[in-house]
Motif scaffolding. Sequence first.
Motif, PDB file in Angstrom:
ATOM      1  N   ASP A 145       6.481   5.548  -2.652  1.00 41.46           N
ATOM      2  CA  ASP A 145       5.406   4.923  -1.880  1.00 41.46           C
ATOM      3  C   ASP A 145       4.471   4.110  -2.776  1.00 41.46           C
ATOM      4  O   ASP A 145       3.963   3.069  -2.360  1.00 41.46           O
ATOM      5  N   ARG A 146       4.277   4.575  -3.989  1.00 44.48           N
ATOM      6  CA  ARG A 146       3.298   3.911  -4.860  1.00 44.48           C
ATOM      7  C   ARG A 146       3.886   2.721  -5.619  1.00 44.48           C
ATOM      8  O   ARG A 146       3.259   1.665  -5.714  1.00 44.48           O
TER       9      ARG A 146
ATOM     10  N   LYS B  11      13.200   4.741   2.196  1.00 44.67           N
ATOM     11  CA  LYS B  11      12.045   3.837   2.281  1.00 44.67           C
ATOM     12  C   LYS B  11      12.504   2.381   2.313  1.00 44.67           C
ATOM     13  O   LYS B  11      11.992   1.576   3.113  1.00 44.67           O
TER      14      LYS B  11
ATOM     15  N   SER C 134      12.522  -0.409   5.649  1.00 48.68           N
ATOM     16  CA  SER C 134      11.789  -1.676   5.569  1.00 48.68           C
ATOM     17  C   SER C 134      12.651  -2.874   5.978  1.00 48.68           C
ATOM     18  O   SER C 134      12.128  -3.989   6.128  1.00 48.68           O
TER      19      SER C 134
ATOM     20  N   VAL D 276       7.440  -3.207   9.148  1.00 41.04           N
ATOM     21  CA  VAL D 276       6.330  -2.296   8.876  1.00 41.04           C
ATOM     22  C   VAL D 276       6.122  -1.405  10.083  1.00 41.04           C
ATOM     23  O   VAL D 276       6.134  -1.867  11.219  1.00 41.04           O
TER      24      VAL D 276
ATOM     25  N   GLN E  66       3.375   1.378  11.573  1.00 40.33           N
ATOM     26  CA  GLN E  66       2.018   1.857  11.352  1.00 40.33           C
ATOM     27  C   GLN E  66       1.668   2.934  12.356  1.00 40.33           C
ATOM     28  O   GLN E  66       1.971   2.820  13.535  1.00 40.33           O
TER      29      GLN E  66
ATOM     30  N   ALA F   2      -2.581  11.133   2.506  1.00 42.46           N
ATOM     31  CA  ALA F   2      -1.164  11.050   2.855  1.00 42.46           C
ATOM     32  C   ALA F   2      -0.579  12.430   3.148  1.00 42.46           C
ATOM     33  O   ALA F   2       0.126  12.629   4.146  1.00 42.46           O
TER      34      ALA F   2
ATOM     35  N   SER G 157       3.897   6.321   9.038  1.00 42.22           N
ATOM     36  CA  SER G 157       3.652   4.946   8.623  1.00 42.22           C
ATOM     37  C   SER G 157       4.532   4.581   7.433  1.00 42.22           C
ATOM     38  O   SER G 157       4.947   5.438   6.653  1.00 42.22           O
ATOM     39  N   SER G 158       4.777   3.282   7.284  1.00 42.45           N
ATOM     40  CA  SER G 158       5.657   2.806   6.213  1.00 42.45           C
ATOM     41  C   SER G 158       5.151   3.185   4.826  1.00 42.45           C
ATOM     42  O   SER G 158       5.934   3.386   3.907  1.00 42.45           O
ATOM     43  N   ASP G 159       3.813   3.268   4.677  1.00 42.85           N
ATOM     44  CA  ASP G 159       3.263   3.525   3.343  1.00 42.85           C
ATOM     45  C   ASP G 159       3.452   4.969   2.887  1.00 42.85           C
ATOM     46  O   ASP G 159       3.194   5.290   1.720  1.00 42.85           O
TER      47      ASP G 159
ATOM     48  N   SER H  29       5.629  -7.837   5.182  1.00 49.66           N
ATOM     49  CA  SER H  29       5.039  -7.446   3.910  1.00 49.66           C
ATOM     50  C   SER H  29       4.355  -8.651   3.290  1.00 49.66           C
ATOM     51  O   SER H  29       4.637  -9.795   3.642  1.00 49.66           O
TER      52      SER H  29
END
Length: 402
Positions: free
Chosen positions: A60-61, A111, A115, A181, A183, A195, A323-325, A394
Motif C-alpha cells: 500500500d505504501r 493490489k 487496479s 480506484v 473508495q 488503516a 478502499s484501494s489504498d 490514478s
Amino acid sequence: MLLLCWLAFTMTSVDRSTWGPASVFVGEDLGVPLASLGVFATAYYIGYVCSNAMTGVLSDRFGGREVVTASLSGAGLFMIVFGSTTSAVVGVSVQAVIGFFAGADYAAGIKLIASWFQPKDLGKAMGLFTSATSLGTVIANTVVPWMINHYSWHASYRLFGALSIVTAITCYVILRPGPVVNQAHRTHDQKRPSAWKTLITNRDLMLVSLAGFGGFWGTYGFVIWSNALLIEGHGVSGTAAGFIVAVFAGTAVVGKPLIGMLGDKINSARKPAIVILVLFAGILVFFGTLDHVPTLLIVAPVLGLVGYGYLPLLVAMIPRLVSSDITGRAAGATNAFWQVASTLVPLAIGAVFAATDSFLAAFCALSVGPLAGAVILYFVNENGGNKADPGSRSESEKTLSH
C-alpha cells in the motif's frame, strides 16, 4: 499485467513447492533424519505467514510493482543460497527467509490486479491469479524429480532461484499500477480512521476471513493428511496415494479460472462460494466412505474442483470490501489468517485419527471447516458498503492522459 502477476505468483509457488520432492534428498545430504524434515517446512511457513501479515502494508505504501520485484528477487537469491548450503541449521534459517520473501508476492499481486480490473471482472482475474499455487505444485513435482535424477537437488534450487530473479527484473520493467480506484463509502464530514482500524471494524471483511479459514481447514487438511490417511486407513500404496492427491491439486489449475468466470457471469462471488463450500464439505464426507482406488480416483478431481474453487471467489471479494489504498493490507492480513488454518489442522486431524482410528471420522472433521465457512459467508454483504469508481484514475494515469 495480469499474466505477469500470475507468472510472479507461479514462481514463488514453485519455490515453495520445491521442498516437497527435494526434502528426502536434502535430509540425506545434510544428515537430517526423516522425522525432523518437517522443521524446514515449518520454518518456511513461519516466514510466509509473518510476511503476509506485514508486507501488505509495504504494498500500500510503496506500490505493488516494487514489492513483487523485492519478493521474487529475495526468494530467488535465497533459493540459490539454500542450494549451496551444507548445514542443517543454516538451511532451516534460509528456508524461513525464503518464506518471508515469497509471502510478500500475494498481497502485492492482488493490489496490482485490482487496479487494472473493475470489481465485476475480478472473479476471472483472481481465478487465473490463484491458479498459480496449484500450477506451482505441478511444476515442482514434475521438474524437481527429473533434476535430482539427472543432476542434484542443489541444481533444482539454483535453477528456480535464477528464474525467480529473471522474473523479478521483467516485472520491475513492465508492471505498472492501473487506473481503477475503489473508495469506501462515507460522508464528507467523517474523518478517515487508521488503516488497521478500518480493516478490523470491517464486518464483511472479518466474515470473509473466517469463511476462508474454514475453507483452508478442509483444503490443506486434505493435502497434508490424505496420503497418510489413504495409506494407513485403507492400505493404498504410496504411489497411488500420491497420484490421487496430484489429481486433486491438478484439477484446480483449470477449475479456479472457470469458477472465477462463473462468479463474474452471475455478478456474485458470495453465492457460488457458499454452494462450493457446502459441496466441498459433503464430498469430503463421501470421500471418507470410499475404499477402492479406482473410485477414489474418480472422485478426486471433483473434490479438487470444489476444494480449491471457493478461493478465487473469496479473493475477488476483498478488493470490493475495502478502499484501494488498503487493498494490500487487507489481502495480506486475510491470507495470513487463512494460513493459520493450515498450521492447526494437521494437529487436529491427527488427534481425531489417533483417537478413533477411523478414516471416515478424520474426513468428517475436515468437513467441519468448509461447512462452517459456508454458514459464515451467508451473512456477508459482498458489496461491503463500498462503491467502485470506475471512472477514477490514478494520478499517473491522469498525467499520461493530459
